[in-house]
Motif scaffolding. Structure first.
Motif, short mmCIF file in Angstrom:
data_model
loop_
_atom_site.label_atom_id
_atom_site.label_comp_id
_atom_site.label_asym_id
_atom_site.label_seq_id
_atom_site.Cartn_x
_atom_site.Cartn_y
_atom_site.Cartn_z
N GLY A 138 0.50 -1.16 0.04
CA GLY A 138 0.21 -0.02 -0.53
C GLY A 138 0.71 0.95 -0.04
O GLY A 138 0.39 2.21 -0.52
N THR A 139 1.63 1.03 0.86
CA THR A 139 2.83 2.31 0.44
C THR A 139 2.96 2.59 -0.39
O THR A 139 3.88 4.14 -0.87
CB THR A 139 4.44 2.09 1.84
N GLY A 140 3.86 1.79 -1.36
CA GLY A 140 4.00 1.92 -2.76
C GLY A 140 2.94 2.45 -3.48
O GLY A 140 3.79 3.10 -4.33
N VAL A 141 1.74 1.80 -3.67
CA VAL A 141 0.78 2.89 -4.00
C VAL A 141 0.80 4.51 -4.46
O VAL A 141 0.68 4.60 -5.08
CB VAL A 141 -0.38 1.92 -4.37
N TRP A 142 1.01 4.08 -2.80
CA TRP A 142 1.05 6.13 -2.16
C TRP A 142 1.96 6.94 -2.72
O TRP A 142 1.87 7.75 -3.22
CB TRP A 142 0.39 5.83 -0.80
N ALA A 143 3.45 5.76 -2.64
CA ALA A 143 4.42 6.84 -2.56
C ALA A 143 4.49 7.83 -4.15
O ALA A 143 5.00 8.24 -4.50
CB ALA A 143 5.60 5.67 -2.45
N ALA A 144 4.21 6.11 -4.72
CA ALA A 144 3.94 6.50 -6.79
C ALA A 144 3.34 7.22 -6.88
O ALA A 144 3.46 8.74 -8.31
CB ALA A 144 4.25 5.42 -7.62
N ALA A 145 2.21 7.78 -6.52
CA ALA A 145 0.94 8.69 -6.74
C ALA A 145 0.90 10.22 -5.95
O ALA A 145 0.53 11.22 -6.51
CB ALA A 145 -0.59 7.73 -6.62
#
Length: 431
Positions: free
Chosen positions: A32-39
């Motif tokens: 989930g953190t990877g999703v938010w970090a990219a967006a």
């Protein structure tokens, strides 16, 4: 451990069932953190309509809140359940993600991002407190498994984010926020299935309990008054610069100072992810326990110096030569990161008094947050502004600081081993 690979270790990590559940929860969280970090940057820019100035302020406040989160979590862990605090951090992040969906006011967004970063940093500290208790002396192995799982989860999350970013609509961005929030919910549910590690405020293997019981009640319990430990933390701050070198320094240097094609930039992250998954367990086996950790500190400086040398030399060749030099530098910086990831946490535990390790580790956990705040500015404003000589100076400084930290850690470890349990920690000499 050393003869087994990642996939053989994951089903039976140090700490048994609870460690296995925690690793799964951490993998979900990092996805989930990877999703938010990219967006996140694109969301605030295109959906919330922020200019560069406000976005910089938003990210800066978040970084400062992250610095505060680690010592707060460590201090709280001496009074409350680590498991309960960790669940609370995840639920707070769910609430802040939900707030993003319903507010556009800058002040509210500022508060949301600050609380998210505070809870995120606090959660990371609590995760390692939990792991160090359940894994005991095999904490380096757990750390290696965690980093492999975390990198894999972040890579998967970034891939999911790429789909939403390709769609590019407001609905798609909001779907990514919901996906991130759901990852925190699932992580909290998983953590609720674990048992609280024994020894509130303690971070040690169960076998170490008799030693802990002998420690003098008057021993220093605050890391802020322990000059020897604060020296370790201060020296550890620049030792985390490998993260900024990889994520900020290498891409910007490639774009502005070499003839390498821009398509090489994503390869830095890919190479880093692959090497962490493949090598982290081996490095942890070589550098486990305090003796191995101090050895890894010394190698950190040498390896980072070699990587900086390659970055400096990358300006003198054509596209192919520059690309190969920077990819080799990325590999060396990743190897330095592997050394640091083992040595920093192992020494943070070993150099702290057993009965106050939670608060001590909370202070030590500030290093990454401070680096994320200061590191990019240091690289862009000082190192890269000086050209190739700046990289050589950074490598030489890292080598010298690593040697100093190794020497100070060895002296403190020797003093701790020679000092009776009744001696105050403040009396431990360092140099």
């Amino acid at each position: 451990m050393r003869g087994n690979g990642l996939w053989a270790q994951l089903p039976r990590p140090p700490g048994g069932r609870d460690a296995r559940i925690m690793l799964f929860a951490q993998g979900v969280d990092r996805t989930g953190t990877g999703v938010w970090a990219a967006a996140s940057v694109l969301y605030f820019t295109y959906v919330c309509g922020m200019d560069a100035g406000r976005l910089g302020l938003l990210l800066g406040v978040g970084a400062v809140a992250g610095i505060v989160g680690s010592p707060l979590a460590g201090r709280a862990a001496e009074r409350f359940s680590v498991r309960g605090l960790l669940i609370g951090c995840h639920l707070l992040r769910v609430a802040t993600m939900a707030l993003l969906l319903v507010v556009q006011d800058f002040t509210a967004l500022l508060a949301s991002v600050a609380l998210t970063c505070l809870a995120e940093r606090g959660a990371k500290t609590l995760e390692m407190l939990f792991a160090t208790r359940v894994a005991g002396e095999r904490r380096a192995t757990y750390q290696a498994l965690f980093r492999s799982v975390a990198n894999g989860g972040t890579a998967v999350g970034t891939g999911f984010a790429a789909i939403g970013l390709a769609v590019g609509t407001t609905t798609a961005y909001r779907a990514l926020i919901v996906a991130n929030a759901l990852s925190y919910v699932l992580a909290a549910v998983l953590i609720r299935r674990t048992a609280e590690p024994a020894g509130r405020g303690l971070v040690a293997a169960p076998s170490a309990a008799p030693v802990e019981a002998e420690e003098a009640p008057g021993a220093v319990s605050s890391p802020w008054r322990d000059r020897g430990y604060l020296l370790f933390v201060l020296l550890d701050l620049p030792m985390c610069l490998d993260d900024s070198v990889l994520n900020v320094g290498l891409p910007l240097w490639l774009i502005h100072h070499t003839d390498a094609p821009h398509a090489v930039v994503p390869a830095f992250l890919t190479l880093n992810t692959v090497l962490v998954v493949v090598l982290q367990l081996r490095v942890s086996g070589w550098a486990e326990r305090p003796g191995g950790a101090t050895r890894a500190v010394g190698w950190y400086g040498v390896i980072l110096l070699a990587g900086c040398l390659l970055i400096a030399l990358s300006t003198g060749g054509g596209p192919l030569t520059a690309s190969l030099a920077l990819l080799a530098a990325a590999a060396l910086v990743t190897l330095a990161e592997l050394m640091r990831s083992v040595s920093s946490w192992e020494l943070a535990v070993a150099l702290a008094p057993p009965r106050a390790r939670a608060s001590y580790l909370g202070v030590a956990g500030m290093s990454q947050s401070v680096q994320k705040s200061v590191g990019p500015m240091l690289l862009t404003g000082v190192v890269m502004a000086a050209g190739p000589a700046g990289w050589l100076a950074l490598g030489a400084a890292s080598t010298g600081l690593a040697a100093l930290q190794r020497r100070a850690s060895l002296r403190r470890l020797a003093a701790l081993a020679a000092t009776p349990a009744a001696a105050p920690v403040a009396a431990v000499p360092v140099g």
